[in-house]
Design a protein around this motif. Sequence first.
Motif, PDB file in Angstrom:
ATOM      1  N   ARG A 300      76.077 -96.317  29.045  1.00  0.00           N
ATOM      2  CA  ARG A 300      76.694 -95.735  30.247  1.00  0.00           C
ATOM      3  C   ARG A 300      76.554 -94.217  30.268  1.00  0.00           C
ATOM      4  N   ALA A 301      76.439 -93.620  29.073  1.00  0.00           N
ATOM      5  CA  ALA A 301      76.270 -92.168  28.983  1.00  0.00           C
ATOM      6  C   ALA A 301      74.804 -91.748  29.089  1.00  0.00           C
ATOM      7  N   GLY A 302      73.895 -92.740  29.149  1.00  0.00           N
ATOM      8  CA  GLY A 302      72.476 -92.436  29.325  1.00  0.00           C
ATOM      9  C   GLY A 302      71.698 -92.190  28.048  1.00  0.00           C
ATOM     10  N   ASP A 303      72.243 -92.562  26.890  1.00  0.00           N
ATOM     11  CA  ASP A 303      71.531 -92.370  25.625  1.00  0.00           C
ATOM     12  C   ASP A 303      70.223 -93.164  25.648  1.00  0.00           C
ATOM     13  N   PRO A 304      69.078 -92.524  25.413  1.00  0.00           N
ATOM     14  CA  PRO A 304      67.784 -93.210  25.568  1.00  0.00           C
ATOM     15  C   PRO A 304      67.569 -94.373  24.603  1.00  0.00           C
ATOM     16  N   VAL A 305      67.984 -94.237  23.349  1.00  0.00           N
ATOM     17  CA  VAL A 305      67.801 -95.326  22.382  1.00  0.00           C
ATOM     18  C   VAL A 305      68.675 -96.524  22.767  1.00  0.00           C
ATOM     19  N   ALA A 306      69.917 -96.255  23.125  1.00  0.00           N
ATOM     20  CA  ALA A 306      70.827 -97.325  23.528  1.00  0.00           C
ATOM     21  C   ALA A 306      70.321 -98.011  24.803  1.00  0.00           C
ATOM     22  N   CYS A 307      69.844 -97.222  25.769  1.00  0.00           N
ATOM     23  CA  CYS A 307      69.337 -97.785  27.027  1.00  0.00           C
ATOM     24  C   CYS A 307      68.111 -98.661  26.783  1.00  0.00           C
ATOM     25  N   ARG A 308      67.257 -98.237  25.864  1.00  0.00           N
ATOM     26  CA  ARG A 308      66.054 -99.008  25.551  1.00  0.00           C
ATOM     27  C   ARG A 308      66.428-100.348  24.915  1.00  0.00           C
ATOM     28  N   ALA A 309      67.352-100.315  23.959  1.00  0.00           N
ATOM     29  CA  ALA A 309      67.790-101.553  23.305  1.00  0.00           C
ATOM     30  C   ALA A 309      68.499-102.473  24.298  1.00  0.00           C
ATOM     31  N   TYR A 310      69.312-101.881  25.153  1.00  0.00           N
ATOM     32  CA  TYR A 310      70.059-102.654  26.148  1.00  0.00           C
ATOM     33  C   TYR A 310      69.110-103.299  27.164  1.00  0.00           C
ATOM     34  N   SER A 311      68.157-102.547  27.652  1.00  0.00           N
ATOM     35  CA  SER A 311      67.197-103.076  28.618  1.00  0.00           C
ATOM     36  C   SER A 311      66.426-104.258  28.037  1.00  0.00           C
ATOM     37  N   LYS A 312      66.038-104.152  26.787  1.00  0.00           N
ATOM     38  CA  LYS A 312      65.303-105.233  26.135  1.00  0.00           C
ATOM     39  C   LYS A 312      66.176-106.487  26.040  1.00  0.00           C
TER      40      LYS A 312
END
Length: 404
Positions: A300-312
């Motif tokens: 939710r804060a836009g962290d790129p690593v977290a967003c990448r893992a979440y999207s996958k």
Amino acid sequence: MKINSINQTVQKENNLSVVLRELRACNECTRVRLAKQTRLAQASITKIVAQLIEWGLVEERESIGSGVGRKAVRLHLNSENYHVAAVRINRHYIIAAIYDMDGRLYDMTRCEINFTGGPESSLKKLIENLREMISRSSHPIMSIGVAVPGPFNYNTGRITLMSGFPGWNEIDIGAVLTDAFQLPVFVDQDANCGALAEMWYSNIESGSDMLFIAADRGIGAGLILNSQIYRGHDGYAGEIGHASINFFGPRCECGNRGCLELYASTIALENTYRDDLFDPMNPASTICNVSASKILELVRAGDPVACRAYSKTVTYLCFGVVGIINALNPRIVVFSDKMVNGGELFLTVARKTFQQYLMPEIYENLCIKTCTLDGDPMLLGASVLAFDHMLQTPSIYFQKADRQ
């Protein structure tokens, strides 16, 4: 003659159920509207409403409309007078609450799961919490609804497998709670309960087909067909978490390989995030264990690593749902539970995945959304489960309801 009498009794009960369901769904209902919506004769509606008023279940309120002529009288369903207990059993916690027929929450308690004590210890604590809530309730509790993780055999009333927490398959939860409280107890898979809550409280059009996906540590689906829960022959319908999406994948706790749960759950999200943080070129890099809740906060804060893992992880989840949507062609698909807490990114990834893998005609006419009900939809759905069963035979539960 006896058969005719039985048929008449069943028909009378069915008509009562139909009228009560319409009254629950409509805030300002008149006898004329009831006749139109239920397609029952005006004389039948008049007789049924008189009976419901006599029971105290319905009362007449101020007239509707203005101007000359006789005004239509509004019928009010006294939903606030009828309370049930709702329970959600999760792999990590158990929540109990009290709701009325309009979904108003009156009380709630939560206890963390004690793995070392086994299911018996958890049920003992649940019974203690329920007793305390019932003792301080302003209205009698009419029944108990319970939402449990799948796989759940609806016919036997037992959880077949709770990942990471063995022993529940040996316990008949409904029987235990019935014995403890001497109340009717209704148990169902949590995604089915969530689907019921969505159908009751989200203005889903009558007759719509809906697929409700609950994704946390486990993944389940509740399927509404023509406004009814579809459970399948043994009650296992919707158990998609243990459907394989990779024949050569890792072994699941259920014994299968490549189960959707291994790729699309909160556990999978944690594993993917941890793997993304590991730097193979730097053996000294630290592999830290971060909870799914923290990862979702980072998303939710836009962290790129977290967003990448979440999207996958979300892509895997939606890919696992594609086959069901293509096969059954529901009007609506609703996602819920912890995995949807990544903000707008969830629906962005979901729509992209569905557009890529669904038949174009199906995708274009599909409503894709996340659950927006207040609180825990599976817990709320447990109360709907109880009321839904009660409304199937209203004379048994409401004719002599002991209201305070």
